[in-house]
Design an enzyme around this catalytic site. Structure first.
Site, PDB file in Angstrom:
ATOM      1  N   GLN A 190      -5.018  -2.505   9.777  1.00 54.56           N
ATOM      2  CA  GLN A 190      -4.657  -3.798   9.189  1.00 54.56           C
ATOM      3  C   GLN A 190      -5.210  -4.950  10.020  1.00 54.56           C
ATOM      4  O   GLN A 190      -5.005  -5.009  11.227  1.00 54.56           O
ATOM      5  CB  GLN A 190      -3.129  -3.897   9.103  1.00 54.56           C
ATOM      6  CG  GLN A 190      -2.631  -5.205   8.553  1.00 54.56           C
ATOM      7  CD  GLN A 190      -2.954  -5.355   7.076  1.00 54.56           C
ATOM      8  OE1 GLN A 190      -2.841  -4.409   6.328  1.00 54.56           O
ATOM      9  NE2 GLN A 190      -3.342  -6.541   6.671  1.00 54.56           N
ATOM     10  N   ASP A 223     -11.934   2.007   2.966  1.00 48.94           N
ATOM     11  CA  ASP A 223     -12.180   0.625   2.569  1.00 48.94           C
ATOM     12  C   ASP A 223     -13.672   0.328   2.454  1.00 48.94           C
ATOM     13  O   ASP A 223     -14.059  -0.738   1.988  1.00 48.94           O
ATOM     14  CB  ASP A 223     -11.543  -0.355   3.561  1.00 48.94           C
ATOM     15  CG  ASP A 223     -10.491  -1.235   2.887  1.00 48.94           C
ATOM     16  OD1 ASP A 223     -10.351  -1.152   1.660  1.00 48.94           O
ATOM     17  OD2 ASP A 223      -9.821  -2.001   3.589  1.00 48.94           O
ATOM     18  N   LYS A 282       0.832  -1.202   0.000  1.00 44.58           N
ATOM     19  CA  LYS A 282       0.000   0.000   0.000  1.00 44.58           C
ATOM     20  C   LYS A 282       0.868   1.255   0.000  1.00 44.58           C
ATOM     21  O   LYS A 282       0.568   2.239  -0.683  1.00 44.58           O
ATOM     22  CB  LYS A 282      -0.926   0.008   1.218  1.00 44.58           C
ATOM     23  CG  LYS A 282      -1.964  -1.083   1.191  1.00 44.58           C
ATOM     24  CD  LYS A 282      -2.904  -0.889   0.008  1.00 44.58           C
ATOM     25  CE  LYS A 282      -3.843  -2.057  -0.133  1.00 44.58           C
ATOM     26  NZ  LYS A 282      -3.191  -3.274  -0.605  1.00 44.58           N
TER      27      LYS A 282
END
Length: 362
Positions: free
Chosen positions: A166, A189, A122
């Site tokens: 995460q 997200d 990322k």
């Protein structure tokens, strides 16, 4: 394959752990590594809307999908590269116009190698398009409150436009509490319950669409695959891919069926589909005889299988048996190189969308 022998797991499409987001608090972040990169110049920046853009010219004419004897490869790597070019141009335009650069913050707890790799990818992706990347690394034995403090600080930081936590988190932490702490305005997200709820309701618009399902629909758009009025089957009903993919297809006016672990005769249902999106996490489960001739297949699965000929001792395959599917379908995504690169590209696009919305930049 008899239906009684079929096993489903509603898993993430990738064995790599996933990222999500949440809502607020106050704290000072004592440990953040900023990574600032200069955007590359590209001609004629493109504008972005909240959702994927079906009006965008497809990369591949639809006719080419149906006139070849073998399936057309839907090249997610190539499409993702083009999207990065578009994001880079918009990031540059925004910086030049109002002096703002989009920022993405990632919180990593523990030292899992797969999670660290995912975060590293990322960061590299942010570098490539000029997005500022912030990373907070916490030890495995950190308290839940310490993680919440970082989220609170990023929630309140005006230079941060997207937040990722995460996953998986250590077992002693309440994942739901942490994920719900990210502000919905920074939930790039797209997994905040309010975002998913809006996605499910007609006449409502989510602030963000989950990255992997959004990437699947974007591939269909860019390859000129018609969705309206078509029969679509989504295999798998996970919160990360299957469920939001089905909601997105409904928004595109497809007639949608979901095949899951309790479905009777999954092969028969899948054979009716013009479009198949598979995100079940079972290698080579969808065989050629599950597929309607001419169907379009988006294979989200990324599954390691033993392979003594590979230096790593394994290779990656999808949920769909590619060799068989390519002889029946009109178009299919490869694994790897299909949906995976699109997930990252959609994350970058969502971060840009967030920054533009927060700063009222068109």
């Amino acid at each position: 394959m008899a239906s009684s022998s079929v096993l489903f797991t509603d898993t993430s499409p990738s064995s790599a752990a996933r990222l999500l987001h949440l809502r607020h608090r106050h704290a000072v972040v004592p440990f953040v590594r900023p990574l600032r990169v200069g955007p590359t110049q590209f001609p004629t920046p493109l504008r972005f809307s909240l959702h994927t853009s079906p009006s965008r010219p497809p990369l591949v004419p639809l006719a080419s999908l149906t006139t070849e004897a073998s399936a057309k490869v839907i090249d997610g790597k190539s499409v993702a590269k083009q999207i990065r070019v578009e994001v880079t141009a918009e990031v540059s335009r925004m910086k030049e116009a109002i002096g703002v650069t989009p920022g993405l913050a990632v919180i990593l707890v523990g030292d899992r190698k797969d999670s660290a790799t995912y975060v590293r990818n990322k960061k590299k992706a942010c570098d490539s398009v000029g997005i500022i990347s912030l990373e907070a690394n916490l030890p495995e034995d950190s308290t839940e409150q310490e993680v919440l403090n970082y989220i609170s600080s990023f929630n309140d930081d005006p230079s941060v436009h997207g937040i990722l936590v995460q996953l998986p988190l250590p077992k002693h932490m309440n994942e739901q509490n942490i994920l719900n702490a990210v502000r919905i305005e920074k939930d790039v997200d797209g997994f905040h319950p309010l975002n998913i709820g809006r996605l499910a309701m007609r006449g409502r618009e989510p602030l963000f669409v989950p990255c992997t399902p959004k990437g699947c629909i974007e591939l269909l758009h860019r390859y000129g695959v018609p969705i309206k009025g078509k029969r679509a089957v989504v295999i798998g009903r996970s919160n990360i891919v299957g469920m939001p993919a089905a909601l997105l297809l409904q928004r595109e006016d497809a007639t949608v069926s979901i095949v899951h672990s309790r479905t009777n005769n999954p092969e028969e249902i899948t054979r009716q589909a013009d479009i198949i999106i598979s995100a079940v996490g079972q290698p080579n489960m969808i065989r050629g005889n599950w597929i309607k001739p001419g169907a379009v297949i988006i294979d989200v699965g990324i599954n390691p299988v033993e392979d003594s000929n590979d230096p790593r001792g394994y290779r990656l395959v999808g949920d769909v048996c590619y060799e068989e599917a390519s002889k029946v379908a009109s178009a299919v995504t490869p694994v790897p190189g299909g949906v995976g690169p699109m997930t990252i590209a959609m994350l970058l696009q969502n971060t840009l969308i967030s920054a533009k919305r927060i700063h009222n930049f068109e």
